[in-house]
Enzyme design. Structure first.
Site, short mmCIF file in Angstrom:
data_model
loop_
_atom_site.label_atom_id
_atom_site.label_comp_id
_atom_site.label_asym_id
_atom_site.label_seq_id
_atom_site.Cartn_x
_atom_site.Cartn_y
_atom_site.Cartn_z
N HIS A 1 57.45 -28.54 -34.66
CA HIS A 1 56.35 -27.79 -34.03
C HIS A 1 56.44 -26.33 -34.46
CE1 HIS A 1 57.06 -31.28 -31.39
NE2 HIS A 1 55.78 -31.23 -31.10
N GLU B 1 46.22 -39.33 -37.63
CA GLU B 1 45.74 -38.17 -38.39
C GLU B 1 44.96 -38.56 -39.63
OE1 GLU B 1 48.72 -38.56 -37.09
OE2 GLU B 1 48.66 -37.02 -35.53
C1 LIG Z 1 52.01 -37.90 -36.01
C2 LIG Z 1 51.94 -37.18 -34.73
N1 LIG Z 1 50.77 -36.74 -34.28
C3 LIG Z 1 50.70 -36.06 -33.11
C4 LIG Z 1 51.81 -35.80 -32.39
C5 LIG Z 1 51.72 -35.02 -31.10
N2 LIG Z 1 51.97 -35.90 -29.97
C6 LIG Z 1 53.21 -36.02 -29.45
S1 LIG Z 1 53.29 -37.17 -28.27
C7 LIG Z 1 51.66 -37.54 -28.40
C8 LIG Z 1 51.07 -38.61 -27.54
C9 LIG Z 1 51.82 -39.88 -27.61
O1 LIG Z 1 51.28 -40.81 -26.73
P1 LIG Z 1 51.85 -42.29 -26.63
O2 LIG Z 1 52.17 -42.80 -27.98
O3 LIG Z 1 50.92 -43.08 -25.81
O4 LIG Z 1 53.24 -42.12 -25.92
P2 LIG Z 1 53.56 -41.50 -24.47
O5 LIG Z 1 53.81 -40.04 -24.70
O6 LIG Z 1 52.40 -41.75 -23.58
O7 LIG Z 1 54.79 -42.19 -24.02
C10 LIG Z 1 51.06 -36.75 -29.38
C11 LIG Z 1 49.64 -36.80 -29.73
C12 LIG Z 1 53.03 -36.26 -32.92
N3 LIG Z 1 54.19 -36.05 -32.27
N4 LIG Z 1 53.07 -36.94 -34.08
#
Ligand SMILES: Cc1ncc(C[n+]2csc(CCOP(=O)(O)OP(=O)(O)O)c2C)c(N)n1
Lengths: 327, 336
Positions: free
Chosen positions: A129, A60
């Site tokens: 959320h 972010e």
């Molecule tokens: C700081 C933050 N930004 C955005 C989100 C929303 N969000 C939740 S999971 C996710 C993707 C995570 O992807 P990754 O780290 O590759 O893990 P995966 O879910 O693929 O295991 C996002 C953007 C969040 N939880 N926290």
């Protein structure tokens, strides 16, 4: 006039402005192929290509910092923060940088950036959320903070935000996205970024609110109307700058005031509205100013009884209005 | 019966009992996961976010840690890891059903926001990346007290784009802290493919910049995962410092129950992932090695399904938290 949902109205506003102004681009997590987790940017990457609707890494501070840089070099970026709850890593960029760049450069530089982000609860989103943390930003000179409550304003304000020379934080209540529909003109118009709007005129109690809480206030106001009390419902729309004139006008006219927000009350938008009324409407008040908002707990919990405990509902607004009416 | 050389190699010095247990852990997590999806589709659980495709590496690490002594700062995909460490299917069913007895958060947090004080699994929130710094601080405290406890923390490859990733790795490496950074790389952060997340394919490469080992392991190869986990844990316990482990895993489901990955992934891609599923691969390997015999897996499965049925029944009659508890635990209730 066509009926549109709140989410369609935001998208229409962005799409039309992107067609008119090639400097407008979008940067954020999942904004491209997926069209955002709520679908606000659906179809935009297809129309405008991968540069102008750019999927960012999960960072972010990057999203906002890069948007600031792009804005300083001639673009009109929309930085999308997926949930207001995840804005925290970007707060340094927003408060230390975007808000201060014009001031610290003695007017040489400015940041024409729009930051969009959904907020608010009642969607089983639990602590991270559901938050309503607009007050943090409404405190900061140099930022504009707006919260449209209906599709007409949503479109007009996103266009106005994109034409504004300063950073605008545009917060969208996620329960409005599909639940709130209304008439939205096709084509170009703007809605001012610094003016409240009287949504319903009334005589007895002035209700000030914003976002989804405008709808809770309207519903509760209707219920009192059946008993002969008329409520004036004012949609603040802009939290910074706040429309002092409109607040004073409605508060003075009605003499009784309820301020409704979903966020907890301490040091909040409601605090500011109450302070303005205390300063400017002392002689016109017939009752103490009342505020209704979330409880003083860190965020909205998940389990239904706990979530319901937190939420400001039309029933809770109605109860507060009756208390005020009886005063 | 004397084992052939390939068998010995494939087993990585693991006895049949360990291999069987590893498979059982993986299967247990998968069956629970599938049950939680069912509860979600039935409308009884508003949210689920799955570990399907990530199990092997989680089980490998779980089995190499000392539960209650070592520390874990997990992320939301770590269902299998929590089970190996001692959490139960019932714990997680209580969580998705939002009941007061949910040991993760008493129904306050979304499911898969793991935490269990009794097992040194710290509470985790939703903001991606923050746990890496907590893990680093935990390892600092262990180090300052002269304990040889190991801290494991995990994250997706998307999360490694956050600044916290760099800050944690840098500090842990400077002080040679006993922390393991496990990146569960499934190639997607919700809809964003790794190519838009990072300029190089392997997160593990970044370890060089901190002067620590960066190890890549095929997360679909359970035995390789076990070997990697054993090595990283040993290294940390010896006091040689952190390891960055990158497991190439699969996300066999959509990101969460709020997502539909068919919108941004091709059918062929999804089909190919199913073929690579570690659970089936491991079962085949174990049958080949003679560790699992005809009918063993099926027997295990029915036993685990029974456990799940019982857990679901019990969780369903467990009460919701009452509204008046919402104000508790903002500050200390007892003054200590
Ligand atoms: C700081 C933050 N930004 C955005 C989100 C929303 N969000 C939740 S999971 C996710 C993707 C995570 O992807 P990754 O780290 O590759 O893990 P995966 O879910 O693929 O295991 C996002 C953007 C969040 N939880 N926290």
């Amino acid at each position: 006039m066509p009926q549109k949902s709140y989410i369609e109205a935001i998208r229409d506003g962005i799409r039309e402005e992107m067609r008119r102004d090639e400097r407008v681009m979008i940067l954020g997590e999942d904004v491209g192929a997926k069209g955002g987790v709520f679908g606000v940017t659906e179809g935009l990457q297809k129309e405008f290509g991968e540069w102008r609707v750019l999927d960012s890494p999960l960072a972010e501070s990057l999203i906002v910092g890069v948007a600031i840089g792009a804005a300083m070099n001639g673009l009109r970026p929309i930085a999308e923060i997926q949930f207001q709850d995840f804005i925290m890593p970007a707060v340094d960029q927003i408060i230390s940088e975007a808000a201060k760049i014009r001031y610290r450069s003695n007017g040489d530089w400015n940041v024409p950036m729009v930051l969009r982000s959904p907020f608010g609860g009642g969607v089983h989103g639990a602590l991270y959320h559901s938050q309503s943390i607009e007050a943090i930003f409404a405190h900061i000179p140099g930022l504009r903070v707006v919260v449209p409550s209906n599709p007409y304003d949503a479109k007009g304000m996103i266009v106005a935000a994109l034409r504004d020379p300063d950073p605008v934080l545009y917060f969208e209540h996620k329960r409005c996205y599909r639940a709130i529909k209304g008439e939205v003109p096709d084509g170009e118009y703007t809605v001012p970024l610094d003016r409240a709007r009287v949504v319903r005129e009334g005589q007895d109690i002035a209700i000030f609110s914003y976002g989804m809480m405008v709808h809770a206030s309207l519903e509760a106001g209707d219920r009192l109307a059946a008993d002969g009390f008329s409520c004036e419902v004012v949609d603040l729309r802009s939290l910074r700058p706040i429309d002092r004139t409109a607040i004073v006008a409605s508060a003075s006219k009605c003499g009784k005031v309820l301020i409704v927000q979903e966020a907890n009350l301490a040091v909040s938008v409601a605090s500011e509205v109450a302070a303005i009324i205390a300063e400017d409407c002392f002689d016109s008040l017939d009752a103490p100013v009342m505020r209704l908002g979330g409880p003083e707990i860190p965020a909205m919990p998940f389990s239904p009884p706990l979530e319901q405990f937190y939420l400001v509902t039309p029933d809770k607004v109605e109860a507060k209005l009756r208390e005020l009416a009886a005063y | 019966m004397a084992m052939t050389r390939t068998e010995t190699k494939a087993r990585a010095g693991l006895d049949a009992e360990t291999l069987r247990l590893m498979y059982r852990h993986m299967l247990r997590s998968r069956l629970l996961d599938e049950r939680l999806w069912v509860l979600n589709r039935q409308g009884r659980a508003p949210f689920w976010i799955s570990a399907e495709g990530h199990e092997a590496v989680q089980v490998a690490f779980g089995m190499n840690l000392k539960p209650k002594y070592d520390w874990v700062a997990p992320y939301y995909r770590d269902l299998a890891l929590t089970l190996v460490l001692g959490m139960t299917p019932k714990d997680h069913i209580l969580s998705v059903l939002q009941r007061a007895a949910d040991p993760n958060s008493g129904g306050r947090q979304m499911p898969a926001h793991y935490g269990c004080r009794r097992l040194n699994i710290i509470t985790t929130g939703s903001p991606v990346g923050t746990q890496l710094l907590h893990a680093t601080g935990i390892a600092l405290a262990s180090r300052m007290r002269g304990e040889d406890a190991v801290t494991l923390t995990s994250i997706g490859e998307g999360g490694t784009s956050e600044g916290d990733f760099h800050e944690a790795m840098n500090f842990a490496a400077i002080h040679k802290l006993a922390v393991i950074f496990l990146v569960e790389n499934n190639g997607f952060a919700i809809s964003v493919p790794w190519q838009k997340q990072m300029p190089t394919e392997d997160v593990a490469d970044r370890a060089k910049g901190y002067g620590i080992p960066g190890v890549i392991v095929d997360g679909c190869d359970a035995i390789a995962c076990y070997r990697t986990a054993r090595e990283a844990v040993k290294r940390a316990r010896r006091g040689d410092g952190p390891t960055l482990v990158e497991a190439k895993v699969l996300r066999l489901t959509s990101h969460s129950s709020d997502d539909d990955q068919r919108r941004y992934r091709t059918a062929a891609d999804l089909e190919a992932d199913k073929e690579r599923d570690s659970l089936h691969r491991f079962k085949a390997t174990l049958e080949e090695l003679g560790v699992l015999h005809q009918g063993d897996a099926e027997e295990m499965r029915s036993e685990l399904v029974l456990e799940l049925d019982r857990a679901t029944e019990e969780a369903e009659v467990s009460p919701f938290p009452s509204a008046d508890t919402a104000m508790l635990h903002v500050y200390s209730e007892t003054g200590d």
